[in-house]
Design an enzyme around this catalytic site. Structure first.
Site, PDB file in Angstrom:
ATOM      1  N   GLU A   1       0.841  -1.201   0.000  1.00  0.00           N
ATOM      2  CA  GLU A   1       0.000   0.000   0.000  1.00  0.00           C
ATOM      3  C   GLU A   1       0.878   1.253   0.000  1.00  0.00           C
ATOM      4  O   GLU A   1       0.577   2.252  -0.650  1.00  0.00           O
ATOM      5  CB  GLU A   1      -0.897   0.030   1.259  1.00  0.00           C
ATOM      6  CG  GLU A   1      -1.752  -1.216   1.463  1.00  0.00           C
ATOM      7  CD  GLU A   1      -1.086  -2.254   2.366  1.00  0.00           C
ATOM      8  OE1 GLU A   1       0.103  -2.557   2.177  1.00  0.00           O
ATOM      9  OE2 GLU A   1      -1.786  -2.771   3.264  1.00  0.00           O
TER      10      GLU A   1
ATOM     11  N   CYS B   1      -1.432  -2.897   7.548  1.00  0.00           N
ATOM     12  CA  CYS B   1      -0.807  -3.031   8.862  1.00  0.00           C
ATOM     13  C   CYS B   1      -1.158  -1.837   9.745  1.00  0.00           C
ATOM     14  O   CYS B   1      -1.360  -0.723   9.277  1.00  0.00           O
ATOM     15  CB  CYS B   1       0.707  -3.165   8.725  1.00  0.00           C
ATOM     16  SG  CYS B   1       1.527  -1.738   8.001  1.00  0.00           S
TER      17      CYS B   1
ATOM     18  N   CYS C   1       0.618   1.281   7.215  1.00  0.00           N
ATOM     19  CA  CYS C   1      -0.205   1.535   6.029  1.00  0.00           C
ATOM     20  C   CYS C   1      -1.590   2.064   6.385  1.00  0.00           C
ATOM     21  O   CYS C   1      -2.165   2.869   5.656  1.00  0.00           O
ATOM     22  CB  CYS C   1      -0.310   0.273   5.198  1.00  0.00           C
ATOM     23  SG  CYS C   1       1.284  -0.224   4.527  1.00  0.00           S
TER      24      CYS C   1
HETATM   25 ZN   LIG Z   1       1.846  -2.028   5.729  1.00  0.00          ZN
END
Ligand SMILES: [Zn+2]
Length: 151
Positions: free
Chosen positions: A55, A81, A92
């Protein structure tokens, strides 16, 4: 306006995940950012450096002020995450919130292989982001991660 084709875009993200350099200590993930039914950025794990997330890599390709981001959807094969081993880099989930993306589509939730309890989905929802899960594509999205402990 027709309904977005989530399966089409998630399949694209899975193709990207297959391009990741495989390592023992991290998942292979693919991500696509879509606005107005157009692909505007893509990313995959370790695409540009050994620590970059899918991402993150996709978001890094866009101007943070890109007006398309507000109406964009990010497709990620794995839950974004909420915590990173590399503390100097933003999780992210926070990157997605900072970008103002309004919808996140994922295929599978982060197992506790590397992070005790990922709360990416919860945090996105708390901040008003629509989260859609496509469990029917989870197997395909996990296929390139079978060498890791997914329990
Ligand atoms: Zn991540």
């Amino acid at each position: 306006m027709t309904a977005p084709d989530h399966h089409h875009w998630m399949t694209r993200a899975i193709e990207l995940a297959e391009q990741c350099p495989v390592v023992e200590g991290a998942f292979s993930v693919g991500a696509v950012i879509v606005a107005d039914d157009q692909e505007i950025a893509t990313g995959y794990s370790r695409e540009t450096d050994p620590k970059v997330h899918a991402e993150e890599s996709a978001l890094d390709k866009l101007d943070p002020a890109d007006p398309r981001l507000k109406a964009a959807t990010i497709y990620s094969t794995l839950e974004p995450c909420s915590e990173r081993a590399t503390k100097t880099r933003m999780p992210c989930t926070d990157r997605i919130l900072a970008a103002g993306i309004s919808r996140v589509v994922i295929a599978w939730r982060e197992p506790s292989t590397f992070v005790e309890d990922c709360i990416g989905v919860e945090k996105l929802k708390e901040n008003g982001v629509e989260v859609i899960e496509l469990p029917e594509l989870a197997d395909a999205a996990m296929a390139m991660n079978r060498h890791l402990d997914l329990s």
